[in-house]
Design a protein around this motif. Structure first.
Motif, short mmCIF file in Angstrom:
data_model
loop_
_atom_site.label_atom_id
_atom_site.label_comp_id
_atom_site.label_asym_id
_atom_site.label_seq_id
_atom_site.Cartn_x
_atom_site.Cartn_y
_atom_site.Cartn_z
N ARG A 3 -5.33 95.52 58.56
CA ARG A 3 -5.77 94.88 59.80
C ARG A 3 -7.28 95.07 59.99
O ARG A 3 -7.98 94.16 60.44
CB ARG A 3 -5.01 95.45 60.99
CG ARG A 3 -3.55 94.98 61.06
CD ARG A 3 -2.94 95.34 62.41
NE ARG A 3 -2.86 96.78 62.58
CZ ARG A 3 -1.83 97.52 62.21
NH1 ARG A 3 -0.79 96.96 61.64
NH2 ARG A 3 -1.83 98.82 62.41
N GLU A 44 -9.20 92.78 57.83
CA GLU A 44 -9.15 91.43 58.37
C GLU A 44 -10.09 91.29 59.57
O GLU A 44 -10.79 90.29 59.71
CB GLU A 44 -7.71 91.07 58.78
CG GLU A 44 -7.56 89.61 59.16
CD GLU A 44 -6.11 89.19 59.28
OE1 GLU A 44 -5.87 88.11 59.86
OE2 GLU A 44 -5.22 89.93 58.79
N ARG A 65 0.24 83.50 59.75
CA ARG A 65 1.40 83.74 60.61
C ARG A 65 2.23 82.46 60.65
O ARG A 65 1.69 81.37 60.62
CB ARG A 65 0.98 84.08 62.04
CG ARG A 65 0.05 85.27 62.19
CD ARG A 65 0.79 86.58 62.13
NE ARG A 65 -0.10 87.69 62.40
CZ ARG A 65 -0.29 88.24 63.59
NH1 ARG A 65 0.36 87.78 64.65
NH2 ARG A 65 -1.11 89.25 63.76
N ARG A 83 2.05 89.64 59.75
CA ARG A 83 1.04 89.00 58.92
C ARG A 83 1.57 88.78 57.51
O ARG A 83 2.29 89.61 56.98
CB ARG A 83 -0.23 89.86 58.87
CG ARG A 83 -0.81 90.12 60.24
CD ARG A 83 -2.01 91.05 60.13
NE ARG A 83 -2.40 91.49 61.47
CZ ARG A 83 -3.66 91.52 61.92
NH1 ARG A 83 -4.64 91.11 61.16
NH2 ARG A 83 -3.92 91.94 63.14
N ASP A 89 -0.12 93.54 66.53
CA ASP A 89 -1.56 93.37 66.39
C ASP A 89 -2.20 93.96 67.65
O ASP A 89 -1.78 93.66 68.77
CB ASP A 89 -1.91 91.88 66.27
CG ASP A 89 -3.35 91.68 65.81
OD1 ASP A 89 -4.25 92.27 66.43
OD2 ASP A 89 -3.57 90.93 64.83
N SER A 101 -5.10 86.54 56.74
CA SER A 101 -3.63 86.52 56.69
C SER A 101 -3.15 85.26 57.39
O SER A 101 -3.92 84.54 58.02
CB SER A 101 -3.06 87.76 57.39
OG SER A 101 -3.33 87.74 58.78
#
Length: 319
Positions: free
Chosen positions: A22, A25, A34, A41, A182, A32
């Protein structure tokens, strides 16, 4: 290879935490995807190849900032510049370490020639130790304070493990963000709520008050200690849980750099293995982190500190 890999699969395959993925990213290093019917992810082949590039560069101790520069460039000039600078830095560090080794060896020889039973020799060693300290400070100085800082950084990196202490977090009531996939899902709402609550707080006897932890599947939870008078009517609907508390092995890291955080976490676990404690991680009772907030501290250090807490319990005594 399937068309898309889940974050848990990527984490396992490359031995990298979901939190680190994460973070990469967030820093714009990987992407990633979704889907509408899946909350986690997913990573396609191009993202996996980019991740492999990131991991190679991190193994070479290339900074996140320099990796961003490399990826923003369409030519090889930047990567050659970054790697060339790394070689130069390594040469400087090797030279400084050789000089440091020479100084320490001279001190060892002085100790061999001395008698700790004689006051005159003890005094001589004390004076020699002061001289060693002066030499270390002046190694490669030549009017350039950056070289002194470089030497100090090298010796700091050579430490085998972080400085660890054992703290006890008491059993208490915690407002919970609930599990999130997230951090962006709760950082605005939950963070805003406890900032407002903190103004009404009458006083809790321990600090810090907020913690975040992550399960192996990547789900996270943010917790904030609340006083007895607080009900879920006062938390904007956030659930209040009974936090079991306990003993934690604690060390300080750097917020935002998950590579360093991973090394500190690994260092804490290595320390635990050689102590009178043992790891006590389980579902809902994981290693936690707390960002140390303070504008003056951040400005003076040049980064934000992150407290890492790893749950432990006393090692059983063998009969």
């Amino acid at each position: 290879m399937p068309d898309l890999l889940k974050i848990k699969e990527v984490s396992s395959r490359y031995d990298v935490t979901a939190r680190t993925l994460r973070y990469y990213e967030d820093m714009g290093l990987i992407n990633s995807q979704r889907s509408d019917d899946y909350a986690y992810r997913m990573y396609d082949e191009s993202s996996i190849k980019r991740l492999e590039q990131v991991l190679i560069l991190r193994k070479l101790n290339i900074s996140i900032k320099d990796i961003q520069r490399i990826f923003r460039s369409s030519s090889s000039e930047i990567v050659l510049e970054v790697l060339g600078k790394k070689v130069s830095d390594i040469d400087d560090e090797v030279a400084l370490l050789h000089e440091l080794k020479k100084i320490v060896l001279e001190f060892i020889m002085q100790i061999h020639r001395s008698d700790f039973q004689k006051d005159s020799d003890v005094k001589l060693l004390y004076e020699k130790a002061k001289e060693v300290e002066r030499q270390i400070i002046n190694v490669g100085y030549e009017g350039n304070p950056a070289r002194v800082n470089s030497l100090l950084n090298i010796t700091e990196k050579l430490k085998k493990a972080p400085e660890v202490r054992i703290v006890e977090i008491p059993k208490c009531r915690m407002a919970s963000s609930g599990y999130f996939n997230d951090l962006s899902e709760v950082i605005g709402s939950f963070g805003k709520w406890f900032s407002e609550y903190d103004k009404k707080r009458k006083g809790i006897s321990f600090s810090p008050l907020d913690f975040m932890f992550f399960e192996p599947d990547g789900r996270g939870m943010w917790l904030f200690a609340v006083e007895d008078w607080v009900t879920e009517k006062d938390t904007d609907g956030y659930e209040i849980i009974e936090f079991e508390g306990g003993l934690y092995a604690n060390a300080v890291s750097i917020d935002g750099d998950d590579d360093i955080n991973g090394r500190v976490y690994t260092g804490i676990k290595a320390w635990i293995d050689s102590s009178g404690f043992e790891l006590d991680e389980r579902e809902g009772h994981r290693a936690m982190c707390h960002m140390i907030v303070g504008e003056k501290m951040n400005r003076g250090l040049g980064y934000k500190q992150l407290d890492i807490f790893v749950p432990v319990k006393l090692r059983p005594v063998k009969e």
